[in-house]
Structure formats: structure tokens, C-alpha cells
Design a protein around this motif. Sequence first.
Motif, PDB file in Angstrom:
ATOM      1  N   ARG A  20     -41.229   3.427  41.465  1.00  0.00           N
ATOM      2  CA  ARG A  20     -40.883   2.547  42.884  1.00  0.00           C
ATOM      3  C   ARG A  20     -39.677   1.420  42.215  1.00  0.00           C
ATOM      4  O   ARG A  20     -39.071   0.789  42.996  1.00  0.00           O
ATOM      5  N   ARG A  21     -39.296   1.595  40.831  1.00  0.00           N
ATOM      6  CA  ARG A  21     -38.334   0.570  40.627  1.00  0.00           C
ATOM      7  C   ARG A  21     -37.140   1.480  40.044  1.00  0.00           C
ATOM      8  O   ARG A  21     -35.808   1.218  40.531  1.00  0.00           O
ATOM      9  N   ARG A  22     -37.285   2.150  38.998  1.00  0.00           N
ATOM     10  CA  ARG A  22     -36.254   2.846  38.204  1.00  0.00           C
ATOM     11  C   ARG A  22     -36.573   4.253  37.804  1.00  0.00           C
ATOM     12  O   ARG A  22     -36.862   4.592  37.016  1.00  0.00           O
ATOM     13  N   PRO A  23     -36.764   5.049  38.788  1.00  0.00           N
ATOM     14  CA  PRO A  23     -37.324   6.512  38.591  1.00  0.00           C
ATOM     15  C   PRO A  23     -36.400   7.328  37.521  1.00  0.00           C
ATOM     16  O   PRO A  23     -37.008   8.184  36.969  1.00  0.00           O
ATOM     17  N   ALA A  24     -35.119   6.928  37.381  1.00  0.00           N
ATOM     18  CA  ALA A  24     -34.374   7.625  36.525  1.00  0.00           C
ATOM     19  C   ALA A  24     -35.062   7.403  35.028  1.00  0.00           C
ATOM     20  O   ALA A  24     -34.467   8.294  33.974  1.00  0.00           O
ATOM     21  N   LEU A  25     -35.543   6.561  34.600  1.00  0.00           N
ATOM     22  CA  LEU A  25     -36.069   6.040  33.204  1.00  0.00           C
ATOM     23  C   LEU A  25     -37.148   7.134  32.921  1.00  0.00           C
ATOM     24  O   LEU A  25     -37.391   7.104  31.740  1.00  0.00           O
ATOM     25  N   ILE A  26     -37.653   7.908  33.838  1.00  0.00           N
ATOM     26  CA  ILE A  26     -38.604   8.798  33.371  1.00  0.00           C
ATOM     27  C   ILE A  26     -38.051   9.981  32.552  1.00  0.00           C
ATOM     28  O   ILE A  26     -38.568  10.692  31.733  1.00  0.00           O
ATOM     29  N   LEU A  27     -36.767  10.022  32.598  1.00  0.00           N
ATOM     30  CA  LEU A  27     -35.980  11.098  31.697  1.00  0.00           C
ATOM     31  C   LEU A  27     -35.887  10.770  30.310  1.00  0.00           C
ATOM     32  O   LEU A  27     -35.987  11.499  29.387  1.00  0.00           O
ATOM     33  N   LEU A  28     -36.212   9.501  30.038  1.00  0.00           N
ATOM     34  CA  LEU A  28     -36.333   8.908  28.621  1.00  0.00           C
ATOM     35  C   LEU A  28     -37.536   9.319  27.833  1.00  0.00           C
ATOM     36  O   LEU A  28     -37.497  10.091  26.716  1.00  0.00           O
ATOM     37  N   PRO A  29     -38.671   9.145  28.436  1.00  0.00           N
ATOM     38  CA  PRO A  29     -39.892   9.525  27.569  1.00  0.00           C
ATOM     39  C   PRO A  29     -40.057  10.937  27.678  1.00  0.00           C
ATOM     40  O   PRO A  29     -40.786  11.690  27.032  1.00  0.00           O
ATOM     41  N   THR A  30     -39.460  11.687  28.726  1.00  0.00           N
ATOM     42  CA  THR A  30     -39.516  13.162  28.718  1.00  0.00           C
ATOM     43  C   THR A  30     -38.686  13.680  27.487  1.00  0.00           C
ATOM     44  O   THR A  30     -39.035  14.629  26.991  1.00  0.00           O
ATOM     45  N   LEU A  31     -37.389  13.255  27.134  1.00  0.00           N
ATOM     46  CA  LEU A  31     -36.756  13.682  25.868  1.00  0.00           C
ATOM     47  C   LEU A  31     -37.274  13.227  25.035  1.00  0.00           C
ATOM     48  O   LEU A  31     -37.234  14.274  23.892  1.00  0.00           O
ATOM     49  N   PHE A  32     -38.240  12.311  24.887  1.00  0.00           N
ATOM     50  CA  PHE A  32     -38.750  11.982  23.815  1.00  0.00           C
ATOM     51  C   PHE A  32     -39.990  13.089  23.553  1.00  0.00           C
ATOM     52  O   PHE A  32     -40.196  13.693  22.373  1.00  0.00           O
ATOM     53  N   LEU A  33     -40.620  13.594  24.662  1.00  0.00           N
ATOM     54  CA  LEU A  33     -41.748  14.543  24.270  1.00  0.00           C
ATOM     55  C   LEU A  33     -41.031  16.121  23.937  1.00  0.00           C
ATOM     56  O   LEU A  33     -41.618  16.697  23.402  1.00  0.00           O
ATOM     57  N   VAL A  34     -39.604  16.104  24.362  1.00  0.00           N
ATOM     58  CA  VAL A  34     -38.847  17.171  24.265  1.00  0.00           C
ATOM     59  C   VAL A  34     -38.779  17.259  22.281  1.00  0.00           C
ATOM     60  O   VAL A  34     -39.142  18.281  21.685  1.00  0.00           O
ATOM     61  N   ALA A  35     -38.261  15.987  22.081  1.00  0.00           N
ATOM     62  CA  ALA A  35     -38.105  16.099  20.521  1.00  0.00           C
ATOM     63  C   ALA A  35     -39.371  16.128  19.654  1.00  0.00           C
ATOM     64  O   ALA A  35     -39.354  16.757  18.647  1.00  0.00           O
ATOM     65  N   ASP A  36     -40.707  15.610  20.405  1.00  0.00           N
ATOM     66  CA  ASP A  36     -41.898  15.727  19.786  1.00  0.00           C
ATOM     67  C   ASP A  36     -42.372  16.966  19.481  1.00  0.00           C
ATOM     68  O   ASP A  36     -43.150  17.034  18.586  1.00  0.00           O
ATOM     69  N   GLN A  37     -41.771  18.081  20.271  1.00  0.00           N
ATOM     70  CA  GLN A  37     -42.455  19.329  20.116  1.00  0.00           C
ATOM     71  C   GLN A  37     -42.030  19.990  18.604  1.00  0.00           C
ATOM     72  O   GLN A  37     -42.583  21.128  18.244  1.00  0.00           O
ATOM     73  N   VAL A  38     -40.930  19.469  18.133  1.00  0.00           N
ATOM     74  CA  VAL A  38     -40.818  19.963  16.501  1.00  0.00           C
ATOM     75  C   VAL A  38     -41.905  19.469  15.460  1.00  0.00           C
ATOM     76  O   VAL A  38     -41.767  20.005  14.412  1.00  0.00           O
ATOM     77  N   ASN A  39     -42.869  18.620  15.848  1.00  0.00           N
ATOM     78  CA  ASN A  39     -43.848  18.323  15.221  1.00  0.00           C
ATOM     79  C   ASN A  39     -45.026  19.189  15.546  1.00  0.00           C
ATOM     80  O   ASN A  39     -45.607  19.549  16.694  1.00  0.00           O
ATOM     81  N   PHE A  40     -45.745  19.666  14.592  1.00  0.00           N
ATOM     82  CA  PHE A  40     -46.993  20.441  14.752  1.00  0.00           C
ATOM     83  C   PHE A  40     -48.270  19.584  14.767  1.00  0.00           C
ATOM     84  O   PHE A  40     -49.537  20.074  15.008  1.00  0.00           O
ATOM     85  N   SER A  41     -48.176  18.592  14.135  1.00  0.00           N
ATOM     86  CA  SER A  41     -49.247  17.614  14.016  1.00  0.00           C
ATOM     87  C   SER A  41     -49.571  16.997  15.323  1.00  0.00           C
ATOM     88  O   SER A  41     -49.012  16.210  15.855  1.00  0.00           O
ATOM     89  N   ALA A  42     -50.802  17.123  15.739  1.00  0.00           N
ATOM     90  CA  ALA A  42     -51.303  16.340  16.979  1.00  0.00           C
ATOM     91  C   ALA A  42     -52.289  15.338  16.740  1.00  0.00           C
ATOM     92  O   ALA A  42     -52.638  14.387  17.540  1.00  0.00           O
ATOM     93  N   VAL A  43     -52.490  15.324  15.295  1.00  0.00           N
ATOM     94  CA  VAL A  43     -53.159  14.068  15.218  1.00  0.00           C
ATOM     95  C   VAL A  43     -52.534  12.866  14.320  1.00  0.00           C
ATOM     96  O   VAL A  43     -53.352  12.201  13.766  1.00  0.00           O
TER      97      VAL A  43
END
Length: 498
Positions: free
Chosen positions: A124-147
Motif C-alpha cells: 500500500r506504500r511502494r509496491p515497486a520495492l517488492i522487486l528488490l527482495p525478489t531479485l535477491f531471491l533470484v541471486a540466492d538460487q546459486v547457493n545450495f545450502s538451505a541451512v
Amino acid sequence: MSRSRSALAEPTNSLCRQRWPGGCALSSPHALGLGLILIACAYGLMAIVGLPLFGDGAYYFFMLVLNGAPEVPNLRVAGIIPQLPVLLVGWLNDDVRLLRHVFAFAYMAPPVLSLLVCWVVVRRRRPALILLPTLFLVADQVNFSAVSELLMSLYVAWPLVLMAVLAPERRAAWIYAALLVPLLPLLHPLTFALSGLLGVVAWLNIRPGIQFARIWVWLALALLVSGVLRLLWTLVGANAYERSHSDPGSAIGYLLTDTLSQGVLLTLVVCLALLLSLNWGVVGRGRGVALLERLLFCGFVLLALLGILVAGEIVLGKGVKLKAAVTYPIGMLLMALAAAMARRPVLVSSASTERRFSQIARLFLIGSLTILILACAKSIAWWTATHGLMNATASSEEGCVRFGPEDPYALQWPWMAIIDNWAAPINALVFRGPWPIPLLLPGDGCRVLAETGQAQLTSWIQRPADRLDVRFGPLRAADAQEHHRALGSSPSDPGQNQ
């Protein structure tokens, strides 16, 4: 549209005051809802196949199930929090397969929950900001450690960054910040940098006209002091494992990815985040805005194409790595950009707002699809490898199978690289069929087992075979031990049975 429906569809912030048939473009079922479902499915799939038991996860689960107590990794006390559901379920049911699924879902839940909370904060404030944590989760996929406790610190920090800049008056933001003050130093030695960043973000709330500024004074000071204490602890109290990464060669290997395509993927994530932060704050008209929109769309499409390339490499056994720590500074950079974007004033143009939010929706969907592509590749590789491991133990007629650089032969194919590592002997116990299986032991572990009855699963894990049989059995090796005891002979002296 009814009056009640209009009230729900129209956000309080001027950014989303345009009305469309489905409400705000990013929050419509055709955009945000689908994207969130794709991300939830991606992490759910990785949990179902048991990917969190890759590498260190196998060790955590093994010790947790065998001892019935949390495994505290390298004094990182807060790292036991995702293990608590396994302990709770273990009191009611001790089935290893059930506990494995509970463990996997508990470790895959934090990134999904983090993104959901981020959306609640920004929608309800700045919906465009959701793209930044989404980009981080994309980058996070190069890691195989979930722990990884390092990555866990980023998951828990993202909501606070957005709450501190968008909802500083909310009591939930104060409570969450207060919880992170003691939590972050207990997660990982490098969280001193993250505590410092969060302290700076909190400090920016201390300015005239901001309500409850005094609360943020104390929170900022607490976060900064927490970071300094963690830094001192890291410098003085690092253990041998942590000091081993201070060597330049080891540090570079720990920091970087293993393939060029993964490095390009991370670079593109950073470039897209910079484009968003530099230009998304102002909504207007003109060739510059139109060019930016095309660049961002093309960039996200390229991100998905790179995701397909990286996914293909993963399925073939390339770029499989526990963790590339470069994702940690990338995550912090994206947080800083999000905080800067949120504080920038926004000029609203009614003619361009709908078009801009429609693009936000498209970019979010492309980012979500990229995460799903990479998650599917990792899941396919892991499922194939674990079932290959099951077949390798089931096909052996021995009571113990040697694990080495060339054994078992069934694990030596390139696409088996994801399972053919130090944790394979543990995963052979965890991923198994209902039939009796032999122990898979490295080096001369089979000789040690025959002479002492001790299973040397790794260089630092040795447990009685009988105990493993009770918890992870039935084991064929344990059956052989019992047979020798019934005959009154020792398995290390076969001549007594002649």
C-alpha cells in the motif's frame, strides 16, 4: 465495482490510487498472486525432494535425529530456530522420513515468509520495492545450502529494512527491530555488517517531524552496538573452521561462484537493482521513462534466459556449490537501495501510473519464473542423485560399501556431483528404501566397522553401528554383526567360523 470492493482495491498511498478492474496492478490475482504462488511452489518443491539436506544440512539433520537435541553449529545459537519444529514433531512421531520432510520445510520456509512480509509492508506504500527482495531471491538460487546462517540473517533482515523506512510508526517494526538486536550476532560471524546497515537505516528515522523518533534512537544504538560486539567476537573468538576462510585462496573460493554464467547472473541482478533504484522513484512521461521501461523489461527477460542456462548447468552437475558468499554483500546492497528508494519523493502522473504498475507486475512475474526455473533444476538434480544413491546401496550385496573417489561407480556420473560429496554416507542413511541396506563408509571405514563395530561416517563422525541401526535401520551391516555375536565369534576374525 461496489463501494466495499473499491475501498479494498484502492491503497492509501497515492501510488496506487488508480483503479483497475482487478484493483492495483501489482496486487491483482493475475500478477502478484501468481508470482507469489510460483515462488512458494519453487521452495515447496525443493523441500519435498529434501534439498535442504545437501551438504551441511545432512549433518544437522543426522545429529538432530540421532541425539534428539538441537545441533548448535559453531556457537551460532540462533541457528537452531528452524530445528525446533523437528524436535516438536519428534516427540510425537520418530519416523525418519516424516522428520526429514519437517526439517526440509522448516528450512525452506524463511525466504518465502520473508518475501510475504515484505509484500505486506510495501503493497500500500511502494509496491515497486517488492522487486528488490525478489531479485535477491533470484541471486540466492546459486547457493545450495538451505541451512546457511549467513543467508538466514538476510532473510530475517529484509522485512525490517522495509518496515523501518515505510512504517516507522508501527509497533510491529519496533518489536521486530528489538528481536533482531540479539538474534543477528548469534547467527553468523559476518552479521556485524548487517547489524550496522540496519542501525544506519534505523538512525535515518531520527529527524524532525517523525513520530516516535526517540524509540528509533534506542533501536539504532542497540543495532550498532550489537554489530560492534559481533565484530569484536568475530576478531577475537573465531574458531578453527572460521579462521580457515581467512586465507586469501580459501576466501576467494568461498566468496565466488563456480561458473561464469552464475557470475553473470549475479552481475545482472545488481545492474537491474541499480536501474530500479536510480529511476523508479519518479513516475512521469517522456522518452527517458519509456527507454527505462524497455531496458528493465529486456533485462528481466535476459535474467530468465540466464536462469535457463544456469539451470541446464546444474542438471549436468556444474556450479553445484554449498554457498557463494558474494550473495551476502549483494543482498546488503539491495537492502540499501530499497531504503534509498523508499525515502525518495514520488511524483504521480495519472497518465503513466497504470502503465508503470503494469510493468512492475510483469517484472515481478518474470523474476518469480526465474526462481522457479532454478529451483526446478536444483530439485531435479537432487532427486536424481538421491535415487541414484539409493540404488547404489540397494544393489550391493555386501554388508558395507566403500565410498571413495571412484566408489561406488554409480555415483561417478557428472550429474551425480550434487550428492557425491562428504555427506553422501549420511544421506545414504536418510534417503533409503524400506529394505535392509549396507553402510556407505569412506576410506577404510568398512575395515574399522568389521573390527570395532563403529561406523566412521566422516573424519569427525563415528557412531556405533548398532545405534545407527536402531535409528536409521534396518542395516545389513548391523544384521551381520548380530549374526557373528550369535555364533560367539568376532567379525574381525572369520577364521573362528571355519
